[in-house]
Design a protein around this motif. Structure first.
Motif, mmCIF file in Angstrom:
data_model
loop_
_atom_site.group_PDB
_atom_site.id
_atom_site.type_symbol
_atom_site.label_atom_id
_atom_site.label_comp_id
_atom_site.label_asym_id
_atom_site.label_seq_id
_atom_site.Cartn_x
_atom_site.Cartn_y
_atom_site.Cartn_z
ATOM 1 N N ASP A 26 -7.531 -8.975 1.529
ATOM 2 C CA ASP A 26 -7.032 -7.601 1.727
ATOM 3 C C ASP A 26 -6.581 -6.977 0.408
ATOM 4 O OD1 ASP A 26 -7.639 -7.852 4.357
ATOM 5 O OD2 ASP A 26 -5.589 -8.255 5.028
ATOM 6 N N MET A 27 -6.016 -7.800 -0.497
ATOM 7 C CA MET A 27 -5.647 -7.256 -1.824
ATOM 8 C C MET A 27 -6.890 -6.740 -2.536
ATOM 9 S SD MET A 27 -2.893 -10.087 -3.192
ATOM 10 C CE MET A 27 -2.780 -9.479 -4.863
ATOM 11 N N ARG A 28 -7.982 -7.514 -2.413
ATOM 12 C CA ARG A 28 -9.224 -7.098 -3.073
ATOM 13 C C ARG A 28 -9.779 -5.828 -2.412
ATOM 14 N NH1 ARG A 28 -14.165 -11.269 -3.359
ATOM 15 N NH2 ARG A 28 -14.222 -10.888 -1.127
ATOM 16 N N ASP A 29 -9.803 -5.815 -1.080
ATOM 17 C CA ASP A 29 -10.356 -4.645 -0.372
ATOM 18 C C ASP A 29 -9.564 -3.385 -0.679
ATOM 19 O OD1 ASP A 29 -12.141 -6.366 0.685
ATOM 20 O OD2 ASP A 29 -11.359 -6.327 2.743
ATOM 21 N N HIS A 30 -8.226 -3.519 -0.778
ATOM 22 C CA HIS A 30 -7.357 -2.350 -1.014
ATOM 23 C C HIS A 30 -7.077 -2.129 -2.498
ATOM 24 C CE1 HIS A 30 -6.337 -1.702 3.289
ATOM 25 N NE2 HIS A 30 -6.423 -3.011 3.371
ATOM 26 N N LYS A 31 -7.671 -2.959 -3.340
ATOM 27 C CA LYS A 31 -7.478 -2.862 -4.804
ATOM 28 C C LYS A 31 -5.990 -2.830 -5.172
ATOM 29 C CE LYS A 31 -11.830 -0.507 -5.921
ATOM 30 N NZ LYS A 31 -12.520 -0.875 -4.666
ATOM 31 N N LEU A 32 -5.231 -3.748 -4.587
ATOM 32 C CA LEU A 32 -3.779 -3.772 -4.828
ATOM 33 C C LEU A 32 -3.445 -4.656 -6.023
ATOM 34 C CD1 LEU A 32 -2.534 -4.025 -1.137
ATOM 35 C CD2 LEU A 32 -2.244 -2.089 -2.695
ATOM 36 N N THR A 81 0.836 -1.204 0.000
ATOM 37 C CA THR A 81 0.000 0.000 0.000
ATOM 38 C C THR A 81 0.872 1.256 0.000
ATOM 39 O OG1 THR A 81 -1.589 -1.228 1.331
ATOM 40 C CG2 THR A 81 -1.897 1.147 1.248
ATOM 41 N N HIS A 82 1.953 1.221 0.777
ATOM 42 C CA HIS A 82 2.808 2.413 0.898
ATOM 43 C C HIS A 82 3.840 2.539 -0.215
ATOM 44 C CE1 HIS A 82 0.982 2.350 4.870
ATOM 45 N NE2 HIS A 82 1.184 3.642 4.843
ATOM 46 N N ASN A 83 3.982 1.483 -1.017
ATOM 47 C CA ASN A 83 4.987 1.501 -2.097
ATOM 48 C C ASN A 83 4.359 1.023 -3.401
ATOM 49 O OD1 ASN A 83 7.586 2.045 -0.436
ATOM 50 N ND2 ASN A 83 6.593 0.362 0.658
ATOM 51 N N PRO A 84 3.428 1.817 -3.956
ATOM 52 C CA PRO A 84 2.678 1.335 -5.125
ATOM 53 C C PRO A 84 3.534 1.119 -6.369
ATOM 54 C CG PRO A 84 2.149 3.642 -4.625
ATOM 55 C CD PRO A 84 2.993 3.147 -3.496
ATOM 56 N N ASP A 85 4.745 1.713 -6.408
ATOM 57 C CA ASP A 85 5.604 1.522 -7.584
ATOM 58 C C ASP A 85 6.540 0.316 -7.434
ATOM 59 O OD1 ASP A 85 6.925 2.732 -5.513
ATOM 60 O OD2 ASP A 85 8.000 4.194 -6.745
ATOM 61 N N ILE A 86 6.425 -0.402 -6.308
ATOM 62 C CA ILE A 86 7.265 -1.589 -6.068
ATOM 63 C C ILE A 86 6.434 -2.837 -6.340
ATOM 64 C CG2 ILE A 86 8.548 -2.889 -4.299
ATOM 65 C CD1 ILE A 86 9.835 -0.174 -4.936
ATOM 66 N N GLY A 87 7.056 -3.824 -6.965
ATOM 67 C CA GLY A 87 6.399 -5.123 -7.136
ATOM 68 C C GLY A 87 6.760 -5.996 -5.946
ATOM 69 N N MET A 88 5.748 -6.534 -5.285
ATOM 70 C CA MET A 88 5.990 -7.342 -4.093
ATOM 71 C C MET A 88 5.688 -8.810 -4.415
ATOM 72 S SD MET A 88 6.284 -4.814 -1.703
ATOM 73 C CE MET A 88 6.473 -6.014 -0.413
ATOM 74 N N ILE A 89 6.609 -9.684 -4.029
ATOM 75 C CA ILE A 89 6.325 -11.126 -4.121
ATOM 76 C C ILE A 89 6.199 -11.659 -2.702
ATOM 77 C CG2 ILE A 89 7.145 -13.395 -4.835
ATOM 78 C CD1 ILE A 89 8.764 -12.082 -7.016
ATOM 79 N N GLY A 90 5.087 -12.308 -2.408
ATOM 80 C CA GLY A 90 4.897 -12.919 -1.097
ATOM 81 C C GLY A 90 4.870 -14.422 -1.251
ATOM 82 N N CYS A 91 5.606 -15.125 -0.363
ATOM 83 C CA CYS A 91 5.633 -16.589 -0.394
ATOM 84 C C CYS A 91 4.952 -17.114 0.868
ATOM 85 C CB CYS A 91 7.070 -17.109 -0.380
ATOM 86 S SG CYS A 91 8.062 -16.471 -1.707
ATOM 87 N N GLU A 92 4.026 -18.021 0.706
ATOM 88 C CA GLU A 92 3.342 -18.603 1.864
ATOM 89 C C GLU A 92 2.615 -19.873 1.425
ATOM 90 O OE1 GLU A 92 3.143 -17.900 5.401
ATOM 91 O OE2 GLU A 92 2.288 -19.864 5.020
ATOM 92 N N ARG A 138 16.755 -3.018 18.607
ATOM 93 C CA ARG A 138 15.623 -3.031 19.546
ATOM 94 C C ARG A 138 14.452 -2.189 19.060
ATOM 95 N NH1 ARG A 138 18.108 -2.401 25.503
ATOM 96 N NH2 ARG A 138 16.163 -3.434 26.044
ATOM 97 N N THR A 139 14.684 -1.386 18.017
ATOM 98 C CA THR A 139 13.646 -0.466 17.569
ATOM 99 C C THR A 139 13.017 -0.974 16.277
ATOM 100 O OG1 THR A 139 15.065 1.270 18.421
ATOM 101 C CG2 THR A 139 13.190 1.982 17.080
ATOM 102 N N ARG A 140 11.702 -1.031 16.280
ATOM 103 C CA ARG A 140 11.001 -1.468 15.060
ATOM 104 C C ARG A 140 11.204 -0.448 13.961
ATOM 105 N NH1 ARG A 140 5.501 -0.402 14.263
ATOM 106 N NH2 ARG A 140 5.152 -0.392 16.487
ATOM 107 N N PRO A 141 11.639 -0.890 12.764
ATOM 108 C CA PRO A 141 11.825 0.064 11.665
ATOM 109 C C PRO A 141 10.527 0.841 11.401
ATOM 110 C CG PRO A 141 12.758 -2.069 11.072
ATOM 111 C CD PRO A 141 12.018 -2.266 12.368
ATOM 112 N N ALA A 142 10.682 2.110 11.054
ATOM 113 C CA ALA A 142 9.529 3.007 10.936
ATOM 114 C C ALA A 142 8.528 2.545 9.882
ATOM 115 C CB ALA A 142 10.030 4.410 10.607
ATOM 116 N N ASP A 143 9.002 1.790 8.890
ATOM 117 C CA ASP A 143 8.087 1.390 7.815
ATOM 118 C C ASP A 143 7.429 0.042 8.080
ATOM 119 O OD1 ASP A 143 10.223 -0.299 7.541
ATOM 120 O OD2 ASP A 143 10.464 -0.014 5.387
ATOM 121 N N MET A 144 7.521 -0.430 9.337
ATOM 122 C CA MET A 144 6.976 -1.758 9.648
ATOM 123 C C MET A 144 5.836 -1.646 10.647
ATOM 124 S SD MET A 144 9.508 -4.786 10.777
ATOM 125 C CE MET A 144 8.674 -6.225 11.390
#
Ligand SMILES: C[S@@+](CC[C@H](N)C(=O)[O-])C[C@H]1O[C@@H](n2cnc3c(N)ncnc32)[C@H](O)[C@@H]1O
Length: 230
Positions: A98-104, A75-86, A200-206
């Motif tokens: 969620d992809m359908r709800d967010h039209k991703l 959602t935050h990086n619309p110009d990036i192609g994301m591959i998810g493995c699961e 120890r700090t969660r990255p800001a984009d996570m």
């Protein structure tokens, strides 16, 4: 070529409870265009060609669970192609909803073990890799089922562009020690931490995760290790 029957299984179940109707309908709608199929002639895939628009970079998440982080990043990086493995069907269906709800349109799904996909992707084609809250496999005899193993680090290194980020997180101390040691000792990766706050700090984009929340309640701190591919 890696064959599914020849590899040690890393993940738990492939299916859970029957899918709720909203997840089933989203799965039926999304997977025909978003699910990755390997070319039968054995040829390699340039990951950028999996998307129906020109993507700036391709990022990969291994074991996305229900896909919260993947949806957040996409959602935050619309110009990036994301591959998810699961491999877990119910997680994939949750992602599809969620992809359908967010039209991703910038996510592609590998519904299987990442080790079957990696050898088919072209070298130096991935710009970021996420391995978040990987299965800890706490018993010593199961440690070989952990995703971070030297041979998998070799495969990650082959895929990652020089300078690409490899991000790991977990709230399980023994897994953190394992992942840190193995990745730190691998010549293809450089740990980016300078001080304790960096792990120890969660990255800001996570997003915060239920693992982080649960860990905190039980007195375990989530750690975030950021490596750079050499
Ligand atoms: C403990 S869950 C964490 C899920 C998610 N990353 C999160 O933080 O909520 C680990 C996930 O990794 C998946 N997994 C395990 N081994 C895998 C592999 N070899 N390839 C792809 N996914 C894998 C499992 O099916 C499981 O859903």
């Amino acid at each position: 070529m890696i064959n599914e029957d020849e590899i040690i299984r890393y993940y738990g179940r492939r299916r859970g409870k029957a899918l709720r109707p909203d997840r089933q309908s989203a799965y039926d709608e999304i997977t025909p265009w978003a699910r990755i199929a390997l070319p039968e002639d054995g040829s390699m895939i340039d990951p950028r060609t999996l998307f129906d628009f020109p993507v700036k970079e391709v990022w990969l998440e291994i074991g996305f669970g229900n896909g919260e982080q993947l949806i957040h990043q996409a959602t935050h990086n619309p110009d990036i192609g994301m591959i998810g493995c699961e491999p877990f069907m119910n997680g994939v269906a949750g992602l599809c909803r969620d992809m359908r709800d967010h039209k991703l349109r910038n996510i592609r799904i590998w519904q299987d073990d990442v080790r079957l996909l990696m050898p088919r992707l072209t070298e130096k084609s991935i710009s970021r890799l996420f391995l978040l809250n990987s299965d800890p496999w706490p018993k010593t005899r199961h440690h070989r089922r952990r995703v971070v193993q030297t041979e998998n680090l070799d495969a990650f290194h082959r895929l990652l562009k020089p300078g690409a980020e490899f991000r790991l997180s977990s709230d399980v101390p023994s897994l953190n020690a394992w992942q840190l040691e193995k990745t730190f000792l691998h010549p293809g990766f450089e740990w980016l931490a300078n001080c304790a706050a960096d792990w120890r700090t969660r990255p800001a984009d996570m997003l915060g995760t239920r693992y982080q929340a649960k860990g905190l309640v039980q007195g375990r701190e989530t750690m975030f290790f950021n490596f750079k591919a050499r």
